[in-house]
Write a protein that holds these residues in place. Structure first.
Motif, PDB file in Angstrom:
ATOM      1  N   THR A 286      48.832   6.616  14.420  1.00 58.59           N
ATOM      2  CA  THR A 286      50.055   7.428  14.397  1.00 58.59           C
ATOM      3  C   THR A 286      49.897   8.494  13.315  1.00 58.59           C
ATOM      4  O   THR A 286      49.620   8.165  12.167  1.00 58.59           O
ATOM      5  N   ALA A 287      50.093   9.745  13.701  1.00 59.53           N
ATOM      6  CA  ALA A 287      49.885  10.834  12.744  1.00 59.53           C
ATOM      7  C   ALA A 287      51.167  11.127  11.965  1.00 59.53           C
ATOM      8  O   ALA A 287      52.255  11.204  12.542  1.00 59.53           O
ATOM      9  N   TYR A 288      51.013  11.240  10.667  1.00 56.30           N
ATOM     10  CA  TYR A 288      52.113  11.709   9.819  1.00 56.30           C
ATOM     11  C   TYR A 288      51.547  12.775   8.885  1.00 56.30           C
ATOM     12  O   TYR A 288      50.374  12.721   8.517  1.00 56.30           O
ATOM     13  N   ASP A 289      52.421  13.691   8.482  1.00 55.23           N
ATOM     14  CA  ASP A 289      52.027  14.638   7.447  1.00 55.23           C
ATOM     15  C   ASP A 289      52.264  14.045   6.058  1.00 55.23           C
ATOM     16  O   ASP A 289      51.492  14.267   5.138  1.00 55.23           O
ATOM     17  N   TYR A 290      53.362  13.317   5.937  1.00 52.91           N
ATOM     18  CA  TYR A 290      53.717  12.723   4.639  1.00 52.91           C
ATOM     19  C   TYR A 290      54.173  11.286   4.830  1.00 52.91           C
ATOM     20  O   TYR A 290      54.855  10.968   5.805  1.00 52.91           O
ATOM     21  N   VAL A 291      53.809  10.447   3.859  1.00 51.16           N
ATOM     22  CA  VAL A 291      54.369   9.100   3.774  1.00 51.16           C
ATOM     23  C   VAL A 291      54.931   8.943   2.360  1.00 51.16           C
ATOM     24  O   VAL A 291      54.237   9.216   1.371  1.00 51.16           O
ATOM     25  N   PHE A 292      56.195   8.550   2.268  1.00 54.01           N
ATOM     26  CA  PHE A 292      56.812   8.270   0.969  1.00 54.01           C
ATOM     27  C   PHE A 292      57.109   6.773   0.891  1.00 54.01           C
ATOM     28  O   PHE A 292      57.692   6.209   1.823  1.00 54.01           O
ATOM     29  N   ILE A 293      56.691   6.157  -0.196  1.00 57.39           N
ATOM     30  CA  ILE A 293      56.958   4.732  -0.376  1.00 57.39           C
ATOM     31  C   ILE A 293      58.004   4.598  -1.478  1.00 57.39           C
ATOM     32  O   ILE A 293      57.756   4.969  -2.629  1.00 57.39           O
ATOM     33  N   ASP A 294      59.179   4.097  -1.105  1.00 54.51           N
ATOM     34  CA  ASP A 294      60.271   3.966  -2.076  1.00 54.51           C
ATOM     35  C   ASP A 294      60.181   2.599  -2.748  1.00 54.51           C
ATOM     36  O   ASP A 294      60.369   1.565  -2.107  1.00 54.51           O
ATOM     37  N   CYS A 295      59.875   2.598  -4.045  1.00 56.58           N
ATOM     38  CA  CYS A 295      59.606   1.355  -4.779  1.00 56.58           C
ATOM     39  C   CYS A 295      60.869   0.727  -5.348  1.00 56.58           C
ATOM     40  O   CYS A 295      61.847   1.419  -5.642  1.00 56.58           O
ATOM     41  N   PRO A 296      60.818  -0.589  -5.553  1.00 61.53           N
ATOM     42  CA  PRO A 296      61.904  -1.245  -6.283  1.00 61.53           C
ATOM     43  C   PRO A 296      61.804  -0.901  -7.773  1.00 61.53           C
ATOM     44  O   PRO A 296      60.766  -0.430  -8.243  1.00 61.53           O
ATOM     45  N   PRO A 297      62.878  -1.154  -8.534  1.00 57.75           N
ATOM     46  CA  PRO A 297      62.844  -0.824  -9.967  1.00 57.75           C
ATOM     47  C   PRO A 297      62.124  -1.899 -10.787  1.00 57.75           C
ATOM     48  O   PRO A 297      62.726  -2.582 -11.612  1.00 57.75           O
ATOM     49  N   SER A 298      60.856  -2.074 -10.532  1.00 61.23           N
ATOM     50  CA  SER A 298      60.062  -3.035 -11.301  1.00 61.23           C
ATOM     51  C   SER A 298      58.604  -2.647 -11.152  1.00 61.23           C
ATOM     52  O   SER A 298      58.264  -1.790 -10.335  1.00 61.23           O
ATOM     53  N   LEU A 299      57.764  -3.282 -11.935  1.00 61.63           N
ATOM     54  CA  LEU A 299      56.331  -3.024 -11.796  1.00 61.63           C
ATOM     55  C   LEU A 299      55.640  -4.262 -11.249  1.00 61.63           C
ATOM     56  O   LEU A 299      54.502  -4.564 -11.590  1.00 61.63           O
ATOM     57  N   GLY A 300      56.326  -4.978 -10.377  1.00 66.23           N
ATOM     58  CA  GLY A 300      55.782  -6.211  -9.801  1.00 66.23           C
ATOM     59  C   GLY A 300      54.807  -5.944  -8.664  1.00 66.23           C
ATOM     60  O   GLY A 300      54.338  -4.822  -8.450  1.00 66.23           O
ATOM     61  N   LEU A 301      54.553  -7.005  -7.908  1.00 67.07           N
ATOM     62  CA  LEU A 301      53.528  -6.927  -6.855  1.00 67.07           C
ATOM     63  C   LEU A 301      53.863  -5.946  -5.743  1.00 67.07           C
ATOM     64  O   LEU A 301      52.960  -5.347  -5.146  1.00 67.07           O
ATOM     65  N   LEU A 302      55.157  -5.756  -5.471  1.00 67.68           N
ATOM     66  CA  LEU A 302      55.507  -4.784  -4.424  1.00 67.68           C
ATOM     67  C   LEU A 302      55.115  -3.373  -4.871  1.00 67.68           C
ATOM     68  O   LEU A 302      54.521  -2.614  -4.099  1.00 67.68           O
ATOM     69  N   THR A 303      55.426  -3.050  -6.121  1.00 68.60           N
ATOM     70  CA  THR A 303      55.057  -1.722  -6.633  1.00 68.60           C
ATOM     71  C   THR A 303      53.539  -1.587  -6.720  1.00 68.60           C
ATOM     72  O   THR A 303      52.988  -0.515  -6.414  1.00 68.60           O
ATOM     73  N   VAL A 304      52.863  -2.657  -7.097  1.00 63.04           N
ATOM     74  CA  VAL A 304      51.398  -2.612  -7.124  1.00 63.04           C
ATOM     75  C   VAL A 304      50.866  -2.333  -5.715  1.00 63.04           C
ATOM     76  O   VAL A 304      49.967  -1.506  -5.523  1.00 63.04           O
ATOM     77  N   ASN A 305      51.442  -2.980  -4.715  1.00 64.97           N
ATOM     78  CA  ASN A 305      51.046  -2.703  -3.330  1.00 64.97           C
ATOM     79  C   ASN A 305      51.250  -1.226  -2.982  1.00 64.97           C
ATOM     80  O   ASN A 305      50.416  -0.624  -2.296  1.00 64.97           O
ATOM     81  N   ALA A 306      52.357  -0.675  -3.466  1.00 65.01           N
ATOM     82  CA  ALA A 306      52.630   0.744  -3.189  1.00 65.01           C
ATOM     83  C   ALA A 306      51.589   1.635  -3.871  1.00 65.01           C
ATOM     84  O   ALA A 306      51.113   2.609  -3.285  1.00 65.01           O
ATOM     85  N   PHE A 307      51.225   1.306  -5.109  1.00 66.40           N
ATOM     86  CA  PHE A 307      50.209   2.094  -5.825  1.00 66.40           C
ATOM     87  C   PHE A 307      48.855   2.017  -5.124  1.00 66.40           C
ATOM     88  O   PHE A 307      48.099   2.986  -5.103  1.00 66.40           O
ATOM     89  N   VAL A 308      48.542   0.867  -4.581  1.00 70.15           N
ATOM     90  CA  VAL A 308      47.242   0.714  -3.925  1.00 70.15           C
ATOM     91  C   VAL A 308      47.227   1.475  -2.589  1.00 70.15           C
ATOM     92  O   VAL A 308      46.197   2.007  -2.173  1.00 70.15           O
ATOM     93  N   ALA A 309      48.399   1.570  -1.957  1.00 70.53           N
ATOM     94  CA  ALA A 309      48.465   2.229  -0.645  1.00 70.53           C
ATOM     95  C   ALA A 309      48.504   3.748  -0.748  1.00 70.53           C
ATOM     96  O   ALA A 309      48.276   4.441   0.244  1.00 70.53           O
ATOM     97  N   ALA A 310      48.817   4.281  -1.935  1.00 66.16           N
ATOM     98  CA  ALA A 310      49.070   5.719  -2.054  1.00 66.16           C
ATOM     99  C   ALA A 310      47.916   6.453  -2.720  1.00 66.16           C
ATOM    100  O   ALA A 310      47.036   5.857  -3.336  1.00 66.16           O
ATOM    101  N   ARG A 311      47.969   7.753  -2.589  1.00 67.75           N
ATOM    102  CA  ARG A 311      47.046   8.614  -3.331  1.00 67.75           C
ATOM    103  C   ARG A 311      47.781   9.257  -4.505  1.00 67.75           C
ATOM    104  O   ARG A 311      47.202   9.533  -5.547  1.00 67.75           O
ATOM    105  N   GLU A 312      49.070   9.503  -4.310  1.00 74.06           N
ATOM    106  CA  GLU A 312      49.846  10.221  -5.323  1.00 74.06           C
ATOM    107  C   GLU A 312      51.007   9.360  -5.828  1.00 74.06           C
ATOM    108  O   GLU A 312      51.618   8.626  -5.058  1.00 74.06           O
ATOM    109  N   VAL A 313      51.305   9.510  -7.112  1.00 76.67           N
ATOM    110  CA  VAL A 313      52.500   8.888  -7.681  1.00 76.67           C
ATOM    111  C   VAL A 313      53.510   9.995  -7.964  1.00 76.67           C
ATOM    112  O   VAL A 313      53.173  11.023  -8.558  1.00 76.67           O
ATOM    113  N   PHE A 314      54.717   9.770  -7.505  1.00 77.37           N
ATOM    114  CA  PHE A 314      55.828  10.708  -7.674  1.00 77.37           C
ATOM    115  C   PHE A 314      56.843  10.000  -8.569  1.00 77.37           C
ATOM    116  O   PHE A 314      57.365   8.958  -8.192  1.00 77.37           O
ATOM    117  N   ILE A 315      57.101  10.572  -9.744  1.00 79.36           N
ATOM    118  CA  ILE A 315      58.010   9.907 -10.690  1.00 79.36           C
ATOM    119  C   ILE A 315      59.290  10.729 -10.855  1.00 79.36           C
ATOM    120  O   ILE A 315      59.247  11.826 -11.416  1.00 79.36           O
TER     121      ILE A 315
END
Ligand code: ADP
Ligand code: MG
Length: 387
Positions: A241-270
């Protein structure tokens, strides 16, 4: 006025050092609580019930009663040039902040709305992260995603917060028990079977979250390749499936879900809220990004920082913005997002502000931010920041 000198001693706590290179000027920083006190007294004008308006010139605030909201939040601190005469001849009374703000919004509308945006060469995956809650992660993720989709891009928002706020804002069902990102991350269900299109914007898709995700942090601990489960699912989804952009909306923590998001992404948007203690915790976030980069995802970069809930009536907002720009000149978007009632009420209608009130100042600011993101290349935005 001593406030500027004081902020340069920094709202960063004594242990904080926020540049990726650890070369910030914050080594002489003072206790955050002191800064809080100092910044509090530096507030020049009291909060007004009218939101989003900036006092950009000395002089009295206009006496304006508005039934709705804040269409008049200007961004003059963002480097907008001086007004030119002619194009806004009807608004020749620029002697008040309100008139100037309206003139500015008129100009922004005419240049932004309907202007085409460049399409990225490859899918850009951005993780929207900040372990502080309430700083505008979800709001920024959904509105920038909507703005890009309205400009003709195909955009996916992955809701990785058990609260499901992004799903709500996109008008997507996220009741407990439905197929969601929980099933993808924990049970290995294909992402394509949970993605749905937002009813309000064509080309905007959402992988919803449910409250079930609240248990995922614990359930993930015992799973194989627990840090890379989202990355693997997203990679498989992007393959068909083609997308131009994917945004991953993280929970307010630095737990495993956020780690999963960091591993899946190329860019961090703060997103950074222009408020007290805005930068507190930022160095921890950046350290985590560095750790992920070293061990799990070498391509990860902090590409984008967005100043949110900017309130131009206070010196505090300007001071926080100045501080962030001093540390992150390359990553910080020129546009800041004003505080706006329209932005905050849109989710209760299951919409982003981009459809709820597309010509409001909040929507224009998000459109402008989306345009700046689209005109940047993932690699080039980080150059210079680490040096
Ligand atoms: P996070 O996802 O970081 O927890 P949210 O995006 O949910 O933060 O924002 C927190 C709250 O602030 C929400 O109620 C949201 O509606 C409100 N909010 C966010 N941005 C703005 C803004 N520009 N103006 C007014 N309210 C805002
Ligand atoms: Mg959120």
């Amino acid at each position: 006025m001593t406030a500027n000198a004081e902020i340069n001693e920094s709202p960063l706590g004594p242990t904080e050092s926020v540049t990726p290179s650890q070369s910030s000027q914050s080594s002489q920083s003072s206790q955050s609580s002191h800064v809080g006190e100092r910044l509090d007294v530096s507030r020049e004008t009291p909060a007004s019930p009218h939101d989003g308006r900036e006092s950009i010139e000395p002089g009295p605030q206009p006496d304006v009663s508005r039934g709705t909201e804040s269409d008049a939040a200007p961004q003059l601190v963002d480097g907008e040039g001086p007004r030119e005469s002619g194009d806004l001849a009807d608004l020749d009374d620029d002697s008040t902040p309100l008139a100037t703000a309206i003139a500015l919004d008129v100009r922004r509308r005419s240049t932004l709305v309907g202007a085409p945006l460049p399409r990225p060469a490859a899918t850009r995956v951005l993780t929207v992260a900040n372990q502080k809650g309430g700083v505008g992660k979800t709001t920024s993720a959904v509105n920038i995603a909507a703005a890009l989709a309205q400009s003709g891009m195909r955009v996916l928002v992955i809701d990785l917060d058990p609260q499901g706020n992004a799903s709500t804002a996109l008008g997507v069902d996220h009741r407990s028990g439905i197929d969601s990102i929980y099933d993808v991350v924990v049970d290995g269900v294909p992402m394509s079977s949970v993605v749905v299109e937002s009813p309000s914007v064509t080309g905007l898709f959402c992988a919803p979250s449910t409250i079930d995700l609240a248990g995922a942090e614990i359930e993930l601990v015992s799973l194989v390749a627990r840090e890379g489960r989202l990355a693997k699912a997203l990679e498989a989804h992007l393959a068909d499936t083609a997308y131009d952009y994917v945004f991953i909306d993280c929970p307010p923590s630095l737990g495993l879900l956020t780690v999963n998001a960091f591993v899946a992404a190329r860019e961090v948007f703060i997103p950074i809220q222009c408020e007290y203690y805005a930068l507190e915790g930022l160095s921890q976030l950046l350290r985590n990004v560095e750790l992920i980069k070293t061990h799990l995802n070498p391509r990860l970069e902090v590409s984008t920082i967005l100043l949110t809930m900017f309130d131009g009536r206070t010196r505090l907002s300007a001071q926080v913005a100045e501080e962030v720009r001093a540390h992150f000149p390359a990553q910080t978007l020129r546009t800041t997002i004003p505080r706006s009632v329209r932005v905050s009420e849109a989710p209760s209608f299951g919409e982003t502000v981009m459809t709820y009130d597309p010509l409001s100042s909040g929507a224009l600011a998000y459109l402008e931010a989306a345009s700046q993101i689209a005109h940047r290349d993932a690699g080039s935005t980080t150059e210079g920041a680490d040096s």
